[in-house]
Design a protein around this motif. Structure first.
Motif, PDB file in Angstrom:
ATOM      1  N   GLU A  77       0.826  -1.213   0.000  1.00  0.00           N
ATOM      2  CA  GLU A  77       0.000   0.000   0.000  1.00  0.00           C
ATOM      3  C   GLU A  77       0.865   1.271   0.000  1.00  0.00           C
ATOM      4  N   THR A  78       1.913   1.290   0.804  1.00  0.00           N
ATOM      5  CA  THR A  78       2.808   2.447   0.858  1.00  0.00           C
ATOM      6  C   THR A  78       3.502   2.647  -0.488  1.00  0.00           C
ATOM      7  N   ARG A  79       3.957   1.548  -1.085  1.00  0.00           N
ATOM      8  CA  ARG A  79       4.619   1.645  -2.394  1.00  0.00           C
ATOM      9  C   ARG A  79       3.647   2.122  -3.467  1.00  0.00           C
ATOM     10  N   ALA A  80       2.388   1.689  -3.399  1.00  0.00           N
ATOM     11  CA  ALA A  80       1.378   2.141  -4.362  1.00  0.00           C
ATOM     12  C   ALA A  80       1.092   3.631  -4.186  1.00  0.00           C
ATOM     13  N   ARG A  81       1.028   4.093  -2.939  1.00  0.00           N
ATOM     14  CA  ARG A  81       0.814   5.534  -2.685  1.00  0.00           C
ATOM     15  C   ARG A  81       1.977   6.355  -3.225  1.00  0.00           C
ATOM     16  N   ALA A  82       3.197   5.879  -3.018  1.00  0.00           N
ATOM     17  CA  ALA A  82       4.370   6.585  -3.529  1.00  0.00           C
ATOM     18  C   ALA A  82       4.335   6.619  -5.058  1.00  0.00           C
ATOM     19  N   THR A  87       3.828   9.697  -9.977  1.00  0.00           N
ATOM     20  CA  THR A  87       3.266   9.744 -11.333  1.00  0.00           C
ATOM     21  C   THR A  87       2.400  10.984 -11.530  1.00  0.00           C
ATOM     22  N   GLN A  88       1.509  11.243 -10.600  1.00  0.00           N
ATOM     23  CA  GLN A  88       0.617  12.400 -10.718  1.00  0.00           C
ATOM     24  C   GLN A  88       1.412  13.708 -10.705  1.00  0.00           C
ATOM     25  N   THR A  89       2.382  13.819  -9.815  1.00  0.00           N
ATOM     26  CA  THR A  89       3.185  15.043  -9.719  1.00  0.00           C
ATOM     27  C   THR A  89       3.943  15.302 -11.009  1.00  0.00           C
ATOM     28  N   LEU A  90       4.588  14.286 -11.561  1.00  0.00           N
ATOM     29  CA  LEU A  90       5.370  14.483 -12.782  1.00  0.00           C
ATOM     30  C   LEU A  90       4.479  14.796 -13.976  1.00  0.00           C
ATOM     31  N   ARG A  91       3.352  14.126 -14.084  1.00  0.00           N
ATOM     32  CA  ARG A  91       2.448  14.397 -15.219  1.00  0.00           C
ATOM     33  C   ARG A  91       1.823  15.787 -15.117  1.00  0.00           C
ATOM     34  N   THR A  92       1.618  16.264 -13.905  1.00  0.00           N
ATOM     35  CA  THR A  92       0.993  17.569 -13.709  1.00  0.00           C
ATOM     36  C   THR A  92       1.981  18.717 -13.826  1.00  0.00           C
ATOM     37  N   HIS A  93       3.174  18.556 -13.264  1.00  0.00           N
ATOM     38  CA  HIS A  93       4.074  19.696 -13.106  1.00  0.00           C
ATOM     39  C   HIS A  93       5.327  19.665 -13.982  1.00  0.00           C
ATOM     40  N   GLU A  94       5.593  18.604 -14.703  1.00  0.00           N
ATOM     41  CA  GLU A  94       6.767  18.579 -15.571  1.00  0.00           C
ATOM     42  C   GLU A  94       6.341  18.201 -16.985  1.00  0.00           C
ATOM     43  N   LYS A  95       5.927  19.235 -17.727  1.00  0.00           N
ATOM     44  CA  LYS A  95       5.377  19.039 -19.071  1.00  0.00           C
ATOM     45  C   LYS A  95       6.455  18.809 -20.125  1.00  0.00           C
ATOM     46  N   ARG A  96       7.726  18.944 -19.751  1.00  0.00           N
ATOM     47  CA  ARG A  96       8.803  18.781 -20.728  1.00  0.00           C
ATOM     48  C   ARG A  96       9.219  17.328 -20.910  1.00  0.00           C
ATOM     49  N   ILE A  97       8.548  16.411 -20.206  1.00  0.00           N
ATOM     50  CA  ILE A  97       8.909  15.000 -20.338  1.00  0.00           C
ATOM     51  C   ILE A  97       7.721  14.154 -20.768  1.00  0.00           C
TER      52      ILE A  97
END
Length: 139
Positions: A77-82, A87-97
């Motif tokens: 569960e902890t690994r799934a939360r991480a 994933t959500q943070t990178l897709r939302t805030h790093e549009k250059r990748i």
């Protein structure tokens, strides 16, 4: 000919979107060296992983919030939360990748998570990879 020479030449700025250099230090001539796109993206990803939502003014949702896992047990569960937070943070805030894969595994030590992020630069397709160990509460 003496005196000032007028020119219409524009200053050399980065040709691709790069972030402000982390911890900028001017060189001997007082110039800031802009990072190349790959380095800029890598530094931004590292900053996003270390940032807790609400930590930056005017950007309450910025960051993966991995510090919240510090006292959590190393469970599926902890690994799934991480995984989901990264994933959500990178897709939302790093549009250059273009995010290829995020893996969160139990490290060799039960008190750590092993995170591997594989991505490509959207502009050039150049692959990148970041691996990090994140401490958790053990067991």
């Amino acid at each position: 000919m003496s005196g000032p020479v007028l020119t219409t030449r524009r200053p050399q700025l980065p040709h691709v979107a790069v972030g402000w250099p982390l911890l900028p230090v001017p060189d001997a001539e007082g110039r800031l060296n802009w990072p190349d796109p790959a380095r800029s993206v890598r530094e931004t990803i590292e900053a996003l992983l270390r940032t807790t939502p609400g930590e930056q003014l005017m950007r309450p949702l910025l960051g993966a919030g991995l510090e919240a896992l510090l006292h959590q047990p190393n469970t599926l569960e902890t690994r799934a939360r991480a995984h989901d937070a990264i994933t959500q943070t990178l897709r939302t805030h790093e549009k250059r990748i273009l995010l290829d894969r995020v893996e969160v595994d139990q490290g060799s030590n039960p008190g750590e998570l092993l995170v591997t992020i594989a991505y490509r630069l959207a502009l050039t397709g150049e692959p990148g990879r970041i691996a990090a160990r994140i401490p958790v509460g053990g067991g």
